[in-house]
Scaffold this motif. Structure first.
Motif, short mmCIF file in Angstrom:
data_model
loop_
_atom_site.label_atom_id
_atom_site.label_comp_id
_atom_site.label_asym_id
_atom_site.label_seq_id
_atom_site.Cartn_x
_atom_site.Cartn_y
_atom_site.Cartn_z
N UNK A 1 -4.33 12.10 2.84
CA UNK A 1 -5.38 12.89 3.48
C UNK A 1 -5.64 12.42 4.91
N UNK A 2 -5.67 11.11 5.10
CA UNK A 2 -5.92 10.58 6.44
C UNK A 2 -4.73 10.81 7.38
N UNK B 1 -2.41 2.33 2.34
CA UNK B 1 -1.00 2.06 2.02
C UNK B 1 -0.82 0.59 1.66
N UNK B 2 -1.41 -0.31 2.47
CA UNK B 2 -1.30 -1.74 2.18
C UNK B 2 -1.96 -2.10 0.86
N UNK B 3 -3.12 -1.51 0.58
CA UNK B 3 -3.77 -1.75 -0.71
C UNK B 3 -2.85 -1.37 -1.86
N UNK C 1 -6.23 -4.62 -13.35
CA UNK C 1 -5.61 -4.82 -14.67
C UNK C 1 -4.83 -3.57 -15.09
N UNK C 2 -5.14 -3.05 -16.27
CA UNK C 2 -4.39 -1.91 -16.81
C UNK C 2 -4.75 -0.59 -16.12
N UNK C 3 -5.78 -0.60 -15.30
CA UNK C 3 -6.16 0.61 -14.54
C UNK C 3 -5.45 0.70 -13.20
N UNK C 4 -4.47 -0.17 -12.99
CA UNK C 4 -3.81 -0.26 -11.68
C UNK C 4 -3.27 1.08 -11.21
N UNK C 5 -2.61 1.83 -12.08
CA UNK C 5 -1.98 3.07 -11.65
C UNK C 5 -3.00 4.10 -11.17
N UNK C 6 -4.17 4.13 -11.80
CA UNK C 6 -5.21 5.06 -11.35
C UNK C 6 -5.70 4.68 -9.95
N UNK C 7 -5.89 3.38 -9.71
CA UNK C 7 -6.29 2.92 -8.38
C UNK C 7 -5.21 3.23 -7.35
N UNK C 8 -3.96 2.97 -7.69
CA UNK C 8 -2.86 3.24 -6.76
C UNK C 8 -2.79 4.71 -6.41
N UNK C 9 -3.05 5.56 -7.40
CA UNK C 9 -3.05 7.01 -7.15
C UNK C 9 -4.16 7.38 -6.16
N UNK C 10 -5.33 6.78 -6.32
CA UNK C 10 -6.43 7.04 -5.40
C UNK C 10 -6.13 6.58 -3.99
N UNK C 11 -5.52 5.38 -3.86
CA UNK C 11 -5.14 4.88 -2.53
C UNK C 11 -4.11 5.80 -1.88
#
Length: 298
Positions: A234-235, A189-191, A218-228
Motif C-alpha cells: 500500500x505504501x 519489508x524489514x519487519x 510465535x505461531x501467528x507469524x504468518x498472519x503478522x507477515x501478511x499484514x506487514x
C-alpha cells in the motif's frame, strides 16, 4: 573447482585480513543488498521522467552500503560477543571465537566509519546532516534485543534510511509525500524478512534471554507477515502515485506482492535452512522493484 562468490573472495584473501572481512560480513552479502536496495529505489524515483537513475549516486551509495553494513555488524558483534558464543550459528564469528580482540575491532570500526564519512561528504549539506542523524540508530540497534520484542522495528528504521537519503542526494531535500511512504514500506519489508531471519535462532534466543518478533509472534507469524506485506504494498502505491509513476512501476509492485505471498505461504518457521533461504530471497524483491522504478521512469 572454485565458484565466484563473496565467500570465496574472503577465503582467498590473506589470512590476517580474513577475520576483519568476516567481521563486516563481506562473505554474506545478503544484508548489504537489503541495506542498499532502498537507496536505489529512492534514487530511481528521484530521477527525471524519461531518464535513468544517476549512476554516480548508485555507485556512491553502493560503497556506503558496504561500509555502513560492515560498521553495523562490527558494532553488533562488539555488543553481542558473549551472546554469540552461546549460539551455534554465531559462535564462529571473529570476536566470539577470539580471532580478533575488542580493541582491534574498535580500531577497525573507526576506519569503516571514517571511510563512510568520506562517502557522505560527497553529498549535499542537507544529505550530510540527514545521513549523520542515522548513526544513533546504527549504534543502539544491537541493544534493542535486550529491551524489547521489537528489535526488528528498530532495524527497519535503520536499514531503510537510504529511502530518505537517496532522494535528498538527488533533489537537495526530501519530498515527504514520496519519501515517507517509501521509508515506511521499507520498514514493513524489514519487519517481514528479519522476523523470518529471527526464527533461525529462536531456541537459542529463549535459552540466553534475548527478544525478537519471532518469539513474540510465535505461531501467528504468518498472519503478522501478511499484514506487514500488505502495508508495504500500500505504501509503495502511495509513493508511486505521489511522484507520478507509470504502469511498469505498479506491475513491479504486483510482482513484489506475488513474491512475498509465495514466501509467506511456503515458509516453514521451524526449519532454519528454509528461514535463511526465504530471508536471502528478499534481494529479488528489492531488485524487482528497482527495475519497475527504472522502467516506470522511462
Amino acid at each position: 573447482p572454485r565458484s565466484f562468490s563473496a565467500a570465496e573472495l574472503v577465503r582467498a584473501a590473506p589470512a590476517p585480513l580474513q577475520p576483519y572481512l568476516r567481521l563486516m560480513r563481506l562473505h554474506q552479502p545478503a544484508g548489504t543488498w537489503l541495506l542498499y536496495l532502498p537507496c536505489t529505489w529512492s534514487i530511481g524515483l528521484a530521477a527525471a521522467p524519461g531518464c535513468f537513475p544517476d549512476w554516480r549516486m548508485l555507485s556512491l551509495f553502493g560503497v556506503g552500503a558496504v561500509l555502513m553494513r560492515g560498521a553495523g555488524c562490527t558494532i553488533n558483534d562488539m555488543w553481542d560477543r558473549d551472546y554469540d558464543r552461546q549460539v551455534a550459528r554465531t559462535a564462529s564469528r571473529p570476536l566470539a571465537a577470539g580471532d580478533i580482540s575488542t580493541f582491534q575491532s574498535l580500531v577497525f570500526l573507526g576506519g569503516q566509519l571514517s571511510l563512510a564519512l568520506c562517502v557522505l561528504l560527497c553529498l549535499n549539506y542537507y544529505s550530510i546532516i540527514l545521513g549523520a542523524a542515522s548513526l544513533s540508530l546504527v549504534i543502539t540497534y544491537p541493544l534493542m534485543k535486550r529491551i524489547t520484542y521489537w528489535p526488528q522495528l528498530v532495524l527497519g528504521l535503520t536499514f531503510n534510511w537510504g529511502a530518505l537519503l537517496g532522494w535528498s542526494a538527488i533533489k537537495g531535500s526530501c519530498e515527504w509525500s514520496v519519501c515517507l511512504p517509501l521509508y515506511f514500506a521499507g520498514v514493513m519489508w524489514t519487519l517481514m524478512y528479519d522476523t523470518i531471519y529471527a526464527h533461525q535462532d529462536k531456541r537459542d534466543d529463549i535459552m540466553i534471554g534475548v527478544k525478537s518478533t519471532a518469539l513474540h509472534f510465535k505461531e501467528d507469524t504468518k498472519q503478522w507477515l501478511s499484514g506487514f506485506s500488505l502495508a508495504m504494498l500500500l505504501n509503495l502505491c502511495v509513493a508511486g502515485m505521489n511522484c507520478n509513476q507509470t504502469f511498469p512501476y505498479y506491475l513491479a509492485v504486483a510482482a513484489v506482492g506475488a513474491h512475498l505471498a509465495h514466501q509467506i505461504y511456503t515458509l516453514d518457521i521451524d526449519k532454519p535452512e528454509d528461514c535463511w533461504k526465504k530471508f536471502a530471497s528478499n534481494r529479488t524483491v528489492g531488485i524487482l522493484l528497482f527495475i519497475g522504478i527504472v522502467l516506470g521512469n522511462l
